[in-house]
Motif scaffolding. Sequence first.
Motif, PDB file in Angstrom:
ATOM      1  N   ASP A  64       0.834  -1.210   0.000  1.00  0.00           N
ATOM      2  CA  ASP A  64       0.000   0.000   0.000  1.00  0.00           C
ATOM      3  C   ASP A  64       0.863   1.253   0.000  1.00  0.00           C
ATOM      4  O   ASP A  64       0.562   2.232  -0.693  1.00  0.00           O
ATOM      5  N   VAL A  65       1.930   1.224   0.773  1.00  0.00           N
ATOM      6  CA  VAL A  65       2.837   2.374   0.835  1.00  0.00           C
ATOM      7  C   VAL A  65       3.458   2.629  -0.530  1.00  0.00           C
ATOM      8  O   VAL A  65       3.520   3.770  -1.009  1.00  0.00           O
ATOM      9  N   ASN A  66       3.931   1.582  -1.175  1.00  0.00           N
ATOM     10  CA  ASN A  66       4.565   1.735  -2.490  1.00  0.00           C
ATOM     11  C   ASN A  66       3.570   2.277  -3.515  1.00  0.00           C
ATOM     12  O   ASN A  66       3.919   3.157  -4.324  1.00  0.00           O
ATOM     13  N   GLN A  67       2.347   1.784  -3.484  1.00  0.00           N
ATOM     14  CA  GLN A  67       1.329   2.269  -4.418  1.00  0.00           C
ATOM     15  C   GLN A  67       0.970   3.718  -4.136  1.00  0.00           C
ATOM     16  O   GLN A  67       0.759   4.517  -5.062  1.00  0.00           O
ATOM     17  N   LEU A  68       0.897   4.073  -2.852  1.00  0.00           N
ATOM     18  CA  LEU A  68       0.595   5.454  -2.478  1.00  0.00           C
ATOM     19  C   LEU A  68       1.687   6.396  -2.960  1.00  0.00           C
ATOM     20  O   LEU A  68       1.399   7.447  -3.564  1.00  0.00           O
ATOM     21  N   VAL A  69       2.929   6.035  -2.719  1.00  0.00           N
ATOM     22  CA  VAL A  69       4.050   6.883  -3.134  1.00  0.00           C
ATOM     23  C   VAL A  69       4.070   7.053  -4.652  1.00  0.00           C
ATOM     24  O   VAL A  69       4.266   8.169  -5.167  1.00  0.00           O
ATOM     25  N   GLU A  70       3.834   5.969  -5.380  1.00  0.00           N
ATOM     26  CA  GLU A  70       3.816   6.045  -6.847  1.00  0.00           C
ATOM     27  C   GLU A  70       2.726   6.988  -7.336  1.00  0.00           C
ATOM     28  O   GLU A  70       2.941   7.798  -8.249  1.00  0.00           O
ATOM     29  N   ARG A  71       1.553   6.902  -6.728  1.00  0.00           N
ATOM     30  CA  ARG A  71       0.452   7.783  -7.136  1.00  0.00           C
ATOM     31  C   ARG A  71       0.743   9.236  -6.800  1.00  0.00           C
ATOM     32  O   ARG A  71       0.460  10.146  -7.595  1.00  0.00           O
ATOM     33  N   LEU A  72       1.304   9.467  -5.634  1.00  0.00           N
ATOM     34  CA  LEU A  72       1.641  10.839  -5.246  1.00  0.00           C
ATOM     35  C   LEU A  72       2.663  11.449  -6.192  1.00  0.00           C
ATOM     36  O   LEU A  72       2.548  12.621  -6.580  1.00  0.00           O
ATOM     37  N   GLN A  73       3.640  10.676  -6.577  1.00  0.00           N
ATOM     38  CA  GLN A  73       4.664  11.171  -7.501  1.00  0.00           C
ATOM     39  C   GLN A  73       4.075  11.556  -8.849  1.00  0.00           C
ATOM     40  O   GLN A  73       4.489  12.544  -9.463  1.00  0.00           O
ATOM     41  N   LYS A  74       3.081  10.791  -9.310  1.00  0.00           N
ATOM     42  CA  LYS A  74       2.483  11.043 -10.614  1.00  0.00           C
ATOM     43  C   LYS A  74       1.441  12.153 -10.578  1.00  0.00           C
ATOM     44  O   LYS A  74       1.403  13.017 -11.460  1.00  0.00           O
ATOM     45  N   GLU A  75       0.569  12.120  -9.568  1.00  0.00           N
ATOM     46  CA  GLU A  75      -0.574  13.024  -9.551  1.00  0.00           C
ATOM     47  C   GLU A  75      -0.372  14.280  -8.713  1.00  0.00           C
ATOM     48  O   GLU A  75      -1.070  15.276  -8.919  1.00  0.00           O
ATOM     49  N   PHE A  76       0.569  14.230  -7.767  1.00  0.00           N
ATOM     50  CA  PHE A  76       0.790  15.381  -6.883  1.00  0.00           C
ATOM     51  C   PHE A  76       2.286  15.703  -6.788  1.00  0.00           C
ATOM     52  O   PHE A  76       2.891  15.616  -5.721  1.00  0.00           O
ATOM     53  N   PRO A  77       2.883  16.096  -7.911  1.00  0.00           N
ATOM     54  CA  PRO A  77       4.332  16.369  -7.928  1.00  0.00           C
ATOM     55  C   PRO A  77       4.743  17.565  -7.088  1.00  0.00           C
ATOM     56  O   PRO A  77       5.931  17.741  -6.809  1.00  0.00           O
ATOM     57  N   THR A  78       3.769  18.387  -6.657  1.00  0.00           N
ATOM     58  CA  THR A  78       4.089  19.545  -5.812  1.00  0.00           C
ATOM     59  C   THR A  78       3.946  19.235  -4.325  1.00  0.00           C
ATOM     60  O   THR A  78       4.018  20.155  -3.493  1.00  0.00           O
ATOM     61  N   LEU A  79       3.740  17.960  -3.985  1.00  0.00           N
ATOM     62  CA  LEU A  79       3.613  17.593  -2.568  1.00  0.00           C
ATOM     63  C   LEU A  79       4.777  18.153  -1.761  1.00  0.00           C
ATOM     64  O   LEU A  79       5.938  17.889  -2.055  1.00  0.00           O
ATOM     65  N   ASN A  80       4.449  18.915  -0.720  1.00  0.00           N
ATOM     66  CA  ASN A  80       5.532  19.510   0.076  1.00  0.00           C
ATOM     67  C   ASN A  80       5.310  19.426   1.588  1.00  0.00           C
ATOM     68  O   ASN A  80       6.169  19.861   2.353  1.00  0.00           O
ATOM     69  N   VAL A  81       4.171  18.855   2.011  1.00  0.00           N
ATOM     70  CA  VAL A  81       3.938  18.668   3.438  1.00  0.00           C
ATOM     71  C   VAL A  81       3.394  17.252   3.661  1.00  0.00           C
ATOM     72  O   VAL A  81       2.386  16.880   3.055  1.00  0.00           O
ATOM     73  N   VAL A  82       4.066  16.505   4.523  1.00  0.00           N
ATOM     74  CA  VAL A  82       3.625  15.161   4.874  1.00  0.00           C
ATOM     75  C   VAL A  82       3.314  15.133   6.366  1.00  0.00           C
ATOM     76  O   VAL A  82       4.191  15.413   7.197  1.00  0.00           O
TER      77      VAL A  82
END
Length: 248
Positions: A64-82
């Motif tokens: 699940d973590v790997n799938q989440l990270v892959e999706r975030l990289q593709k759809e939310f490339p401006t992610l800056n707060v976790v």
Amino acid sequence: MKTQHNTVLITGGSAGIGFEIAKLFAQNGNQVIITGRNAERLQEAATQLENTTAIVSDISKPDDVNQLVERLQKEFPTLNVVINNAGRAFAYSLSADGINAAGKATEEITTNYLSVVSLTEKLLPLLKRQNEAAVVNVSSIVAFVPGSRTSTYSASKAALHSYTQALRYTLAADTAIKVFELMPPLVNTDFSQEIGGINGISPVVVAEALLEGLQQDTYEIHVGNTANLYKLFLSSPEEALLAMNNGR
């Protein structure tokens, strides 16, 4: 740290502290992503929030973590707060027969500590690409002083506290990533009812404290009674332990 125009990931964002953080950040002009294990509960939460995307994900599961990270990289490339908020807790006595403390501790350590380390590590490359970024680990008052009925949960939060300090020190050397720790006392959520959560503070107060802490770059955010217990802990760890456990 700016508190507007961010792209914010909040794990465990469908209820309690995570939901109130998501609500406050969404209202303040941020793009919010919330995750949770229960699809129905997650979608219900998302319908109540502005500017929010819901992703079903169990951070305790590596796939699940790997799938989440892959999706975030593709759809939310401006992610800056976790915001690492998802948690697991059991209330019980270590002296009880057949309680399976080791099994409960394994679940708590996996969700509250090891999963945070894993997700954060996998998202660091994305965070490093941003002009300003932050990691927020939601810890607890019990990271300083354990509760007798939440002994292994307390241990998991103590581990998270230590990791957060080390991560902050390390990333400050050569990145623009700021590392915060949100440390609430007892909070009145569904999550905490087994340990008397009805007597706790509102999760809204915790969310507001986080927003203020980010604005002021307060890296260790002691909410409510956490500040008082921390002061007592510094002067007398023994008295602080008694105070946490109602003098028993």
